[in-house]
Motif scaffolding. Structure first.
Motif, PDB file in Angstrom:
ATOM      1  N   VAL A 124       0.840  -1.198   0.000  1.00 28.51           N
ATOM      2  CA  VAL A 124       0.000   0.000   0.000  1.00 28.51           C
ATOM      3  C   VAL A 124       0.876   1.249   0.000  1.00 28.51           C
ATOM      4  N   PHE A 125       1.904   1.246   0.838  1.00 28.53           N
ATOM      5  CA  PHE A 125       2.790   2.404   0.900  1.00 28.53           C
ATOM      6  C   PHE A 125       3.457   2.656  -0.451  1.00 28.53           C
ATOM      7  N   GLU A 126       3.985   1.607  -1.070  1.00 27.09           N
ATOM      8  CA  GLU A 126       4.699   1.776  -2.331  1.00 27.09           C
ATOM      9  C   GLU A 126       3.784   2.324  -3.426  1.00 27.09           C
ATOM     10  N   ARG A 127       2.536   1.899  -3.438  1.00 27.21           N
ATOM     11  CA  ARG A 127       1.614   2.399  -4.460  1.00 27.21           C
ATOM     12  C   ARG A 127       1.272   3.862  -4.219  1.00 27.21           C
ATOM     13  N   LEU A 128       1.093   4.245  -2.977  1.00 27.36           N
ATOM     14  CA  LEU A 128       0.868   5.653  -2.672  1.00 27.36           C
ATOM     15  C   LEU A 128       2.106   6.481  -3.009  1.00 27.36           C
ATOM     16  N   TRP A 129       3.269   5.922  -2.729  1.00 29.27           N
ATOM     17  CA  TRP A 129       4.528   6.629  -2.984  1.00 29.27           C
ATOM     18  C   TRP A 129       4.680   6.942  -4.470  1.00 29.27           C
ATOM     19  N   ARG A 130       4.310   6.015  -5.309  1.00 30.91           N
ATOM     20  CA  ARG A 130       4.425   6.238  -6.755  1.00 30.91           C
ATOM     21  C   ARG A 130       3.470   7.327  -7.238  1.00 30.91           C
ATOM     22  N   LEU A 131       2.332   7.473  -6.568  1.00 30.14           N
ATOM     23  CA  LEU A 131       1.360   8.500  -6.946  1.00 30.14           C
ATOM     24  C   LEU A 131       1.713   9.869  -6.379  1.00 30.14           C
ATOM     25  N   ALA A 132       2.545   9.907  -5.344  1.00 29.93           N
ATOM     26  CA  ALA A 132       2.823  11.147  -4.635  1.00 29.93           C
ATOM     27  C   ALA A 132       3.836  12.010  -5.390  1.00 29.93           C
ATOM     28  N   LEU A 133       3.862  13.292  -5.015  1.00 31.86           N
ATOM     29  CA  LEU A 133       4.780  14.254  -5.616  1.00 31.86           C
ATOM     30  C   LEU A 133       5.915  14.566  -4.647  1.00 31.86           C
ATOM     31  N   PRO A 134       7.153  14.629  -5.127  1.00 32.26           N
ATOM     32  CA  PRO A 134       8.257  15.046  -4.245  1.00 32.26           C
ATOM     33  C   PRO A 134       7.959  16.398  -3.615  1.00 32.26           C
ATOM     34  N   LEU A 135       8.416  16.585  -2.401  1.00 31.23           N
ATOM     35  CA  LEU A 135       8.117  17.816  -1.678  1.00 31.23           C
ATOM     36  C   LEU A 135       8.647  19.039  -2.418  1.00 31.23           C
ATOM     37  N   THR A 136       9.721  18.850  -3.180  1.00 29.44           N
ATOM     38  CA  THR A 136      10.319  19.982  -3.901  1.00 29.44           C
ATOM     39  C   THR A 136       9.615  20.281  -5.222  1.00 29.44           C
ATOM     40  N   ALA A 137       8.733  19.386  -5.675  1.00 29.13           N
ATOM     41  CA  ALA A 137       8.049  19.588  -6.960  1.00 29.13           C
ATOM     42  C   ALA A 137       6.790  20.424  -6.761  1.00 29.13           C
ATOM     43  N   PRO A 138       6.479  21.330  -7.690  1.00 27.74           N
ATOM     44  CA  PRO A 138       5.258  22.141  -7.545  1.00 27.74           C
ATOM     45  C   PRO A 138       4.012  21.299  -7.770  1.00 27.74           C
ATOM     46  N   LEU A 139       2.918  21.726  -7.176  1.00 20.82           N
ATOM     47  CA  LEU A 139       1.643  21.042  -7.393  1.00 20.82           C
ATOM     48  C   LEU A 139       1.168  21.321  -8.819  1.00 20.82           C
ATOM     49  N   PRO A 140       0.535  20.358  -9.453  1.00 16.69           N
ATOM     50  CA  PRO A 140       0.095  20.552 -10.840  1.00 16.69           C
ATOM     51  C   PRO A 140      -1.009  21.591 -10.953  1.00 16.69           C
ATOM     52  N   ASP A 141      -1.018  22.279 -12.095  1.00 16.35           N
ATOM     53  CA  ASP A 141      -2.062  23.259 -12.373  1.00 16.35           C
ATOM     54  C   ASP A 141      -3.354  22.520 -12.710  1.00 16.35           C
ATOM     55  N   THR A 142      -4.476  23.076 -12.267  1.00 13.32           N
ATOM     56  CA  THR A 142      -5.766  22.434 -12.560  1.00 13.32           C
ATOM     57  C   THR A 142      -6.194  22.637 -14.006  1.00 13.32           C
ATOM     58  N   GLY A 143      -5.624  23.618 -14.672  1.00 12.56           N
ATOM     59  CA  GLY A 143      -6.035  23.912 -16.037  1.00 12.56           C
ATOM     60  C   GLY A 143      -7.272  24.781 -16.120  1.00 12.56           C
TER      61      GLY A 143
END
Length: 347
Positions: free
Chosen positions: A246-265
């Motif tokens: 479960v952790f590994e699957r969440l980790w793959r979906l997560a964003l690095p803390l240094t990466a900006p959040l995606p724009d909603t468009g």
């Protein structure tokens, strides 16, 4: 996992496991002989729960099961040997006190207890949780995986875990932490990660699962009640492997803390408001949405108000329609046009 409400009225039982009171001796002995006993039978001897000689039965919290005498003796002696230079006489006292219990365990032919403890153990009280976590930290050699729900991490929580993380880093243990996106706004977390350097890697998601701490893919800790004054210590290989997956699957979906959040468009709608819109579309109430995203209910409602204004919705019902029309109720796709507001770029 915190430090409160761990006493259970032990002021009337000021002793350690090496010198039980008469009442505690009788109740613990009866529990060992019978295999378990009703929780009410131990109400007058809270020392047995405080000292982890009894713990809740995972299958029925109204019953208590005894910790095997051999395990009690091993745990007690392990802690005492850490202080042997200052308390050698207590070691001898503990051996004498528990020789009888070890014999009692052999008399009832209790099944052997693995050195690492039972597959599932209920930790009742924050002091017992802290002690078990410290034991797991000392035994950890490779990695620690954690999921930290909620919003901005409080300074007290970060300070409490700093000594544990520092000890792990000193032994070359790698740590990976999952937080909600809201945690990005906490200066304490950023300072903590800067202090830990490359020993800790952090990523964030809109929402995460309940708290999880996993040591060396061997032992995991999860809350056992909403107040987090009880926890489950899990050593069953199947459960631990499942939680690791479960952790590994969440980790793959997560964003690095240094990466900006995606724009909603969609102009005027933030990433957080998009997350709130998706949860509103699922029918969740404000309090549930706030808890899942790690924000206060007041903040959540302020975002909903801005979302309604941006989408031109005059009511909750109309807001739901607008959310569906703009595609905010599902995975983010191409930029869309807001009803009555022109193109998403405002042109």
């Amino acid at each position: 996992m915190g430090r409160a409400m761990a006493g259970h009225g032990t002021d009337g039982h000021p002793h350690g496991a090496d010198r039980l009171c008469d009442a505690g001796d009788r109740v613990y002995s009866r529990a060992v002989r019978r295999g378990r006993l009703p929780r009410r039978d131990a109400e007058r001897v809270p020392c047995l729960l405080e000292l982890a000689l009894l713990h809740p039965d995972p299958d029925d919290m109204d019953w208590l099961v005894p910790t095997a005498p051999q395990e009690v003796m091993t745990r007690l002696l392990r802690g005492m040997y850490d202080e042997v230079s200052a308390s050698q006489r207590r070691v001898g006292s503990a051996v004498t006190a528990f020789e009888w219990y070890a014999g009692l365990g052999r008399q009832v032919h209790a099944p052997p207890v693995a050195a690492e403890g039972p597959a599932i153990r209920v930790l009742d009280g924050l002091a017992r949780i802290q002690a078990a976590m410290d034991e797991a930290t000392q035994a950890c050699t490779t990695e620690v995986l954690t999921v930290q729900p909620g919003g901005i991490r409080r300074e007290a929580e970060l300070s409490e875990g700093l000594h544990r993380a520092t000890a792990l880093r000193g032994r070359g243990v790698r740590m990976r932490d999952l937080y909600t996106h809201v945690a990005r706004h906490g200066h304490g977390l950023l300072s903590y990660l800067e202090l830990m350097g490359d020993a800790v890697e952090a990523r964030t998601l809109d929402e995460v699962i309940e708290r999880l701490i996993l040591f060396d893919r061997t032992v995991a800790f999860i809350p056992a009640n909403a107040e987090r004054t009880m926890a489950l210590e899990l050593r069953h290989p199947g459960l631990v492997e499942y939680l690791g997956t479960v952790f590994e699957r969440l980790w793959r979906l997560a964003l690095p803390l240094t990466a900006p959040l995606p724009d909603t468009g969609i102009e005027g709608i933030s990433h957080r408001e998009q997350s709130i819109a998706a949860l509103l579309a699922e029918g969740h109430q404000d309090a549930v949405i706030a808890e899942r995203l790690g924000i206060s209910v007041r903040t959540c409602r302020a975002h909903i108000a801005r979302l309604s204004e941006t989408l031109g919705a005059a009511s909750r019902t109309q807001l739901g329609v607008r959310i569906a029309q703009t595609g905010l109720d599902g995975p983010r796709g191409p930029a869309v046009t807001l009803p009555g507001r022109g193109s998403p770029n405002g042109r």
